[in-house]
Enzyme design. Structure first.
Site, PDB file in Angstrom:
ATOM      1  N   GLU A 159       0.647  -1.177   0.055  1.00 50.64           N
ATOM      2  CA  GLU A 159      -0.004  -0.052   0.001  1.00 50.64           C
ATOM      3  C   GLU A 159       0.857   1.198  -0.056  1.00 50.64           C
ATOM      4  O   GLU A 159       0.638   2.321   0.984  1.00 50.64           O
ATOM      5  CB  GLU A 159      -1.037  -0.197   0.972  1.00 50.64           C
ATOM      6  CG  GLU A 159      -2.086  -1.069   1.029  1.00 50.64           C
ATOM      7  CD  GLU A 159      -3.173  -1.175   2.064  1.00 50.64           C
ATOM      8  OE1 GLU A 159      -3.053  -0.303   2.926  1.00 50.64           O
ATOM      9  OE2 GLU A 159      -3.863  -2.102   1.819  1.00 50.64           O
ATOM     10  N   GLU A 278      -5.090  -8.458  -0.672  1.00 52.65           N
ATOM     11  CA  GLU A 278      -5.792  -8.569   0.420  1.00 52.65           C
ATOM     12  C   GLU A 278      -7.277  -7.979   0.511  1.00 52.65           C
ATOM     13  O   GLU A 278      -7.458  -7.286  -0.925  1.00 52.65           O
ATOM     14  CB  GLU A 278      -5.198  -7.189   1.439  1.00 52.65           C
ATOM     15  CG  GLU A 278      -3.912  -7.210   2.385  1.00 52.65           C
ATOM     16  CD  GLU A 278      -3.784  -6.058   2.916  1.00 52.65           C
ATOM     17  OE1 GLU A 278      -4.503  -5.419   3.482  1.00 52.65           O
ATOM     18  OE2 GLU A 278      -2.441  -6.064   3.314  1.00 52.65           O
TER      19      GLU A 278
END
Length: 496
Positions: A159, A278
């Site tokens: 991220e 995810e």
């Protein structure tokens, strides 16, 4: 609902890759007993192929070391803990999906950290130190585990589009990290599969577009594109807990399709695998929805569609041994896991178990709609029915067939498998006794049912009821009746 007539000649695309990968708390937690107990349960009942988590290069795993000799700082590597962690994984039949991060403190260019366990999220002060460490690890893993390591997926960072996970969310600096890492790995052995940019939903279209533009300009072809997928609005924090509203499934799936569309817009990257490394409903480890039957039903709908535009999708996470925002106060605290602490399966555990059973039963999909998916094989038929927060309903499916069939059902709903309710009714004890833990485990099981279905006029009907927030798995298989001499089941039941 009326009858749904099944066309057994249908051939509906359905990429059921439910078992490809699952997430975990930071890798260092794999050194604890409860973590391994939960993973053992998950592997026994579901059986994932890969596992991905943060913290590979964090200081608690202790790979990167420096020492001083003759006034010169030198580097050495310590694989004691990572060997123990990966040995445990492989013993349980699961392989690492290598997320390269975070930054060892002594290698870091800054002091910014994230989480209770303080993972450093700044770039390396020297990129050669970083790439040397990455290649040394790959060489070590290959020496220890053999050539299968070439098949372990590699993802560069986590991220980077969020400033907490990558200093200032500096896009150009991340692209440099990706290029340096990708180039070094491919120079070592081009067969390694390296992907990125591992982004979450913030400015996702911009990041995917610019990432691929950068790769094109640099002559880089990543082996996969990776991103994350969560499906709730911004949470409301009350005490230790986060409360969030679910977003519309269609809108969230459209967001995933937009990533596929961007990838397909580049001739150089058409058809690249997209790994959702995810996904869940809530993106917080205190998201109370994770413990509910609603979560189980909502994710059944997601699992029926995530393979439409993605090669794989990894649920975040397998268990509640997890410390990003500190040590949990209670067994049901909204943790990400399929399993609550105490090795208590949550309802969502069975959503994944059911989709795995469906995959093992057959891959020829003959029906897929908003509340059901059905497959066929030489064993018969199997399917899953779900109800996302609506009134109870019954669906009748008509199969063109003859003879007798055995119908097996497994049901998870708020009445049949709801450990959260039992915990609440018990008074919400924070620290469970052994007896309380066993009671919660006992109640966290599906309700099994069976029946004999006889086809009439070339048709067999089965009726399944999905209660609010329920998930029902069924198998319909040919029945061979082989009674022993003198045994009469109806007569057995007639005794009073």
């Amino acid at each position: 609902m009326g009858k749904t007539v099944i066309d057994v000649n249908n051939n509906i695309p359905f990429n059921n890759n439910v078992d490809y990968c699952v997430g975990t708390g930071r890798l260092g937690l794999a050194l604890t007993a409860e973590y391994l107990e939960q993973l053992k349960l998950v592997q026994k009942e579901i059986g994932f192929k890969n596992i991905r988590g943060h913290g590979l290069f964090c200081d608690d795993v202790a790979i990167y070391q420096e020492y001083e000799e003759d006034g010169i700082t030198k580097v050495e590597y310590n694989y004691t803990y990572i060997d123990r962690i990966f040995d445990s994984y492989l013993e349980l039949g699961i392989r690492p999906f290598l997320e390269l991060g975070f930054m060892p403190e002594k290698m870091a260019s800054g002091t910014q950290t994230i989480f209770y366990w303080k993972g450093n999220t700044t770039p390396p002060k020297d990129y050669k130190l970083w790439t040397d460490m990455v290649i040394a690890l790959l060489k070590h893993l290959r020496s220890r585990y053999g050539e299968e390591v070439l098949d372990w997926n590699i993802e560069v960072w986590n991220e980077p589009n969020l400033p907490g996970f990558w200093y200032k969310a500096d896009m150009d600096e991340y692209f440099r990290l990706f290029k340096e890492t990708f180039t070094a790995i491919k120079a070592y052995d081009e067969r390694f599969q390296v992907g990125g940019p591992a982004i979450c939903g913030v400015n996702d279209a911009e990041w995917i577009q610019k990432f691929l533009e950068f790769c094109k300009a640099e002559g880089i072809k990543p082996d996969s594109v990776t991103r994350h997928h969560y499906t709730v609005e911004f949470p409301e924090r009350i005490g230790h807990y986060d409360y969030s509203k679910l977003e519309e499934p269609v809108a969230r799936l459209a967001n995933l399709q937009s990533t596929r569309d961007i990838v397909e817009s580049f001739d150089e990257f058409k058809g690249l695998p997209i790994h959702i490394t995810e996904f869940s409903t809530s993106y917080t480890p205190k998201g109370v929805i994770h413990d509910t039957n609603l979560n189980a039903a909502y994710l059944a709908g997601q699992l029926s569609h995530l393979g439409d535009m993605n090669t794989s999708y990894s649920y975040w996470t397998f268990g509640d041994v997890f410390e990003e925002q500190g040590v949990p106060f209670t067994p049901f605290h909204g943790g990400f896991g399929l399993v609550a602490n105490g090795c208590i399966p949550k309802p969502t555990f069975y959503t994944f178990a059911f989709f795995k059973q469906l995959k093992e039963f057959g891959t020829d999909c003959i029906l897929r709609d908003d509340t059901a998916v059905i497959v066929k094989s030489d064993k018969g038929f199997a399917g899953i029915l779900w109800n996302i927060d609506t009134d109870d309903f019954t669906r009748t499916f008509t199969f063109p067939t003859s003879g007798e069939y055995t119908l097996i059902t497994k049901t998870v709903d708020e009445d049949t498998c709801n450990p959260l309710k039992l915990w609440h009714d018990m008074g919400e004890p924070a620290y469970l006794t052994k007896a309380q833990t066993e009671l919660l485990r006992d109640c966290a099981k599906p309700l099994f049912g069976s029946d004999v279905i006889s086809a009439e006029n070339g048709k067999a009907d089965i009726s399944l009821t999905a209660k609010r927030n329920g998930v029902v798995y069924f198998e319909l298989t040919p029945r061979t009746f082989t009674p022993d001499r003198g045994y009469d089941y109806d007569k057995v039941l007639s005794f009073h």
